[in-house]
Design a protein around this motif. Structure first.
Motif, mmCIF file in Angstrom:
data_model
loop_
_atom_site.group_PDB
_atom_site.id
_atom_site.type_symbol
_atom_site.label_atom_id
_atom_site.label_comp_id
_atom_site.label_asym_id
_atom_site.label_seq_id
_atom_site.Cartn_x
_atom_site.Cartn_y
_atom_site.Cartn_z
ATOM 1 N N TYR A 1 -25.587 46.349 20.897
ATOM 2 C CA TYR A 1 -25.470 46.164 19.448
ATOM 3 C C TYR A 1 -24.035 45.829 19.058
ATOM 4 C CZ TYR A 1 -30.216 47.389 18.090
ATOM 5 O OH TYR A 1 -31.568 47.355 17.879
ATOM 6 N N SER A 2 -23.071 46.440 19.729
ATOM 7 C CA SER A 2 -21.658 46.147 19.427
ATOM 8 C C SER A 2 -21.319 44.700 19.747
ATOM 9 C CB SER A 2 -20.750 47.093 20.212
ATOM 10 O OG SER A 2 -20.900 48.428 19.758
ATOM 11 N N ASN A 3 -21.892 44.152 20.817
ATOM 12 C CA ASN A 3 -21.662 42.744 21.146
ATOM 13 C C ASN A 3 -22.201 41.828 20.059
ATOM 14 O OD1 ASN A 3 -20.367 43.220 23.583
ATOM 15 N ND2 ASN A 3 -22.258 43.198 24.782
ATOM 16 N N TRP A 4 -23.387 42.159 19.532
ATOM 17 C CA TRP A 4 -23.967 41.343 18.444
ATOM 18 C C TRP A 4 -23.075 41.427 17.202
ATOM 19 C CZ3 TRP A 4 -25.627 41.667 13.427
ATOM 20 C CH2 TRP A 4 -26.417 40.609 12.956
ATOM 21 N N ILE A 5 -22.611 42.619 16.888
ATOM 22 C CA ILE A 5 -21.735 42.810 15.725
ATOM 23 C C ILE A 5 -20.469 41.962 15.861
ATOM 24 C CG2 ILE A 5 -20.266 44.480 14.523
ATOM 25 C CD1 ILE A 5 -22.397 46.621 15.316
ATOM 26 N N LYS A 6 -19.863 42.010 17.025
ATOM 27 C CA LYS A 6 -18.613 41.282 17.264
ATOM 28 C C LYS A 6 -18.827 39.780 17.136
ATOM 29 C CE LYS A 6 -14.716 41.151 20.496
ATOM 30 N NZ LYS A 6 -14.190 41.692 21.783
ATOM 31 N N THR A 7 -19.952 39.286 17.654
ATOM 32 C CA THR A 7 -20.249 37.853 17.613
ATOM 33 C C THR A 7 -20.539 37.380 16.199
ATOM 34 O OG1 THR A 7 -21.131 37.878 19.861
ATOM 35 C CG2 THR A 7 -21.810 36.052 18.446
ATOM 36 N N ASN A 8 -21.307 38.188 15.446
ATOM 37 C CA ASN A 8 -21.778 37.758 14.127
ATOM 38 C C ASN A 8 -20.928 38.274 12.970
ATOM 39 O OD1 ASN A 8 -24.643 36.383 14.580
ATOM 40 N ND2 ASN A 8 -24.463 38.090 16.018
ATOM 41 N N LYS A 9 -19.964 39.174 13.290
ATOM 42 C CA LYS A 9 -19.042 39.716 12.294
ATOM 43 C C LYS A 9 -19.781 40.384 11.144
ATOM 44 C CE LYS A 9 -15.349 36.423 13.379
ATOM 45 N NZ LYS A 9 -14.660 37.426 14.216
ATOM 46 N N ILE A 10 -20.811 41.148 11.505
ATOM 47 C CA ILE A 10 -21.619 41.863 10.522
ATOM 48 C C ILE A 10 -21.763 43.319 10.971
ATOM 49 C CG2 ILE A 10 -23.898 42.042 9.415
ATOM 50 C CD1 ILE A 10 -24.193 39.001 9.917
ATOM 51 N N MET A 11 -21.451 44.231 10.101
ATOM 52 C CA MET A 11 -21.565 45.669 10.353
ATOM 53 C C MET A 11 -23.038 46.071 10.461
ATOM 54 S SD MET A 11 -20.066 48.398 7.629
ATOM 55 C CE MET A 11 -20.829 49.988 7.347
ATOM 56 N N ILE A 12 -23.342 47.094 11.270
ATOM 57 C CA ILE A 12 -24.711 47.579 11.440
ATOM 58 C C ILE A 12 -24.776 49.086 11.179
ATOM 59 C CG2 ILE A 12 -26.423 48.196 13.213
ATOM 60 C CD1 ILE A 12 -26.300 45.468 14.327
ATOM 61 N N ILE A 13 -25.839 49.489 10.461
ATOM 62 C CA ILE A 13 -26.233 50.892 10.357
ATOM 63 C C ILE A 13 -27.623 51.002 10.974
ATOM 64 C CG2 ILE A 13 -26.859 52.800 8.825
ATOM 65 C CD1 ILE A 13 -24.848 51.737 6.803
ATOM 66 N N CYS A 14 -27.797 51.942 11.907
ATOM 67 C CA CYS A 14 -29.104 52.095 12.552
ATOM 68 C C CYS A 14 -29.323 53.555 12.931
ATOM 69 C CB CYS A 14 -29.216 51.193 13.775
ATOM 70 S SG CYS A 14 -28.050 51.574 15.100
ATOM 71 N N GLY A 15 -30.451 53.806 13.607
ATOM 72 C CA GLY A 15 -30.795 55.130 14.112
ATOM 73 C C GLY A 15 -31.272 54.983 15.552
ATOM 74 N N HIS A 16 -32.479 55.488 15.825
ATOM 75 C CA HIS A 16 -33.207 55.313 17.081
ATOM 76 C C HIS A 16 -32.709 56.196 18.222
ATOM 77 C CE1 HIS A 16 -35.847 53.534 19.994
ATOM 78 N NE2 HIS A 16 -34.891 52.925 20.662
ATOM 79 N N THR A 17 -31.416 56.206 18.502
ATOM 80 C CA THR A 17 -30.909 56.972 19.641
ATOM 81 C C THR A 17 -30.747 58.461 19.335
ATOM 82 O OG1 THR A 17 -28.568 56.690 19.091
ATOM 83 C CG2 THR A 17 -29.601 54.952 20.416
ATOM 84 N N HIS A 18 -30.772 58.818 18.042
ATOM 85 C CA HIS A 18 -30.542 60.188 17.562
ATOM 86 C C HIS A 18 -29.092 60.625 17.762
ATOM 87 C CE1 HIS A 18 -35.045 61.626 17.725
ATOM 88 N NE2 HIS A 18 -34.942 60.338 17.405
ATOM 89 N N ARG A 19 -28.237 59.741 18.216
ATOM 90 C CA ARG A 19 -26.828 60.090 18.454
ATOM 91 C C ARG A 19 -25.988 59.552 17.299
ATOM 92 N NH1 ARG A 19 -22.269 57.384 20.916
ATOM 93 N NH2 ARG A 19 -20.823 58.869 21.864
ATOM 94 N N PRO A 20 -25.478 60.441 16.416
ATOM 95 C CA PRO A 20 -24.659 59.954 15.303
ATOM 96 C C PRO A 20 -23.387 59.290 15.803
ATOM 97 C CG PRO A 20 -24.532 62.348 15.469
ATOM 98 C CD PRO A 20 -25.586 61.913 16.441
ATOM 99 N N HIS A 21 -23.006 58.206 15.135
ATOM 100 C CA HIS A 21 -21.789 57.500 15.543
ATOM 101 C C HIS A 21 -21.104 56.931 14.301
ATOM 102 C CE1 HIS A 21 -19.096 55.396 18.306
ATOM 103 N NE2 HIS A 21 -19.166 54.376 17.480
#
Length: 306
Positions: free
Chosen positions: A217-237
Motif C-alpha cells: 500500500y505504501s508503494n501505491w501511495i508513493k506512486t500516486n501521491k495520495i494518502m490512504i486510510i484503511c483497516g483490515h490488518t487490525h494493526r493501528p498505524h
C-alpha cells in the motif's frame, strides 16, 4: 509477492477511480472505525466484549457533530449467514447507527468479511428494513443505504485527496478468492475461532502478512501521491511527519479497547477508547489520543517531501 503487488496496484487504482467523492474542509469532523466484526453474541463474537465502549464512543461522536465512517468489516457476515441474528444481538448499536444515518452522517464501506454489501439486492433485503416480530410490523433501518468499496475525501480548498478503503484489496485470499475463503471460515474456522484459533488467511496474527500489506500500500501511495486510510490488518498505524501517509485505524475487537482515526478541524489523530480505573477504583470509559494531532496538509504528497 509479485502477483499480489500487481493485483493490489490494479485494485487500489480501480477503487480510487470508482470511489464516492466526499468533500470536506477544516470545519468537518469524521471518526473512522473498522473491523467491528459484529456477530451474534455467541463465543465467536469478538465485538461483544467491546460493545459498551463502542456505544459510548458513538454517542460522543453523534452528540459532537461527527460523521461516522465505517471502513469495512462492520458486520461479521462470513461467520453468520443471517444478518437478522447480528442485528438482534446488537440492537443498541444499530439504533445509534440509525441516528447517524437519519442525520446524513453515516458513510459505510464494505470489507472482505461483509463483502456481500457490494450487492444492492443483499443490502435492500437485509438493511433497508426489518420485521419486528413483537409488534408484527416492518421497521425502517437504513432505507436506500448506499455501501461503497471506496471513498475519496477531497479538501474543498486545497484539493488534497484521501483514499479510504477497507484494505483487503490485493489480498488474494480475502479479495480474489473471497468466496472460497468465506466457506472455510463459516463451516470450519468459525468453530475453532471461538476457542482461540485464528484462520491462517487472516492477516491479524501474521506480522509478515501485515508488513507485506503495508509495504504494498505504501508503494501505491508513493506512486500516486495520495494518502490512504484503511483497516483490515487490525494493526493501528499513524506515520511520522515525512513518512509515507499510510494510516490504519486499527480495530474494535482488541482486548485493550477500540482504536480509530479522527479528522477534526483540519487535523488528523489516532485515538483509543478503553475502560480505565480512577484513583478511587471506579471504572470509566475514556478517550486517549495515541498519535497526533497533525495537520492534514502535512501528509499531502503533492507539497511535502514524504
Amino acid at each position: 509477492m509479485i502477483l499480489e503487488k500487481k493485483l493490489a496496484k490494479k485494485r487500489l487504482t480501480e477503487a480510487y477511480n470508482n470511489a464516492k467523492i466526499e468533500y470536506f474542509d477544516d470545519n468537518s469532523k469524521y471518526i473512522f472505525f473498522s473491523d467491528c466484526h459484529r456477530g451474534d453474541s455467541t463465543p465467536s463474537d469478538e465485538f461483544a466484549k467491546n460493545q459498551n465502549i463502542f456505544l459510548f464512543a458513538l454517542e460522543f461522536y453523534f452528540n459532537n457533530g461527527y460523521t461516522y465512517v465505517e471502513v469495512g468489516d462492520g458486520d461479521e457476515l462470513w461467520e453468520h449467514s443471517n444478518f437478522k441474528h447480528i442485528r438482534l444481538a446488537h440492537d443498541d448499536v444499530y439504533s445509534i447507527l440509525k441516528k447517524f444515518f437519519n442525520s446524513d452522517r453515516l458513510i459505510m464501506l464494505y470489507g472482505n468479511h461483509n463483502i456481500q454489501l457490494k450487492y444492492k439486492n443483499f443490502v435492500e433485503k437485509n438493511y433497508y428494513k426489518f420485521y419486528d416480530d413483537y409488534n408484527e410490523e416492518e421497521i425502517e433501518l437504513f432505507p436506500n443505504l448506499q455501501v461503497h468499496e471506496s471513498v475519496v475525501f477531497k479538501h474543498k480548498d486545497t484539493g488534497q485527496e484521501i483514499l479510504t478503503v477497507h484494505g483487503h484489496q490485493g489480498d488474494i485470499m480475502n479479495d480474489k478468492i473471497w468466496f472460497f475463503t468465506r466457506l472455510t471460515v463459516r463451516y470450519f474456522w468459525r468453530f475453532l475461532h471461538s476457542v482461540g484459533f485464528i484462520n491462517p488467511a487472516s492477516p491479524v496474527k501474521s506480522s509478515e502478512k501485515i508488513h507485506k500489506i503495508e509495504r504494498i500500500y505504501s508503494n501505491w501511495i508513493k506512486t500516486n501521491k495520495i494518502m490512504i486510510i484503511c483497516g483490515h490488518t487490525h494493526r493501528p498505524h499513524f506515520p511520522k511527519v515525512n513518512e509515507i501517509p499510510y494510516f490504519n485505524d486499527g480495530s474494535c475487537v482488541r482486548a485493550s479497547g477500540i482504536q480509530g482515526i479522527e479528522i477534526v478541524n483540519g487535523q488528523i489523530m489516532l485515538i483509543e477508547w478503553k475502560i480505565r480505573t480512577s484513583s478511587n477504583g471506579s471504572l470509566h470509559i475514556k478517550r486517549k489520543i495515541l498519535r497526533g494531532p497533525e495537520p492534514i496538509g502535512t501528509f499531502d504528497l503533492r507539497t511535502s517531501s514524504c
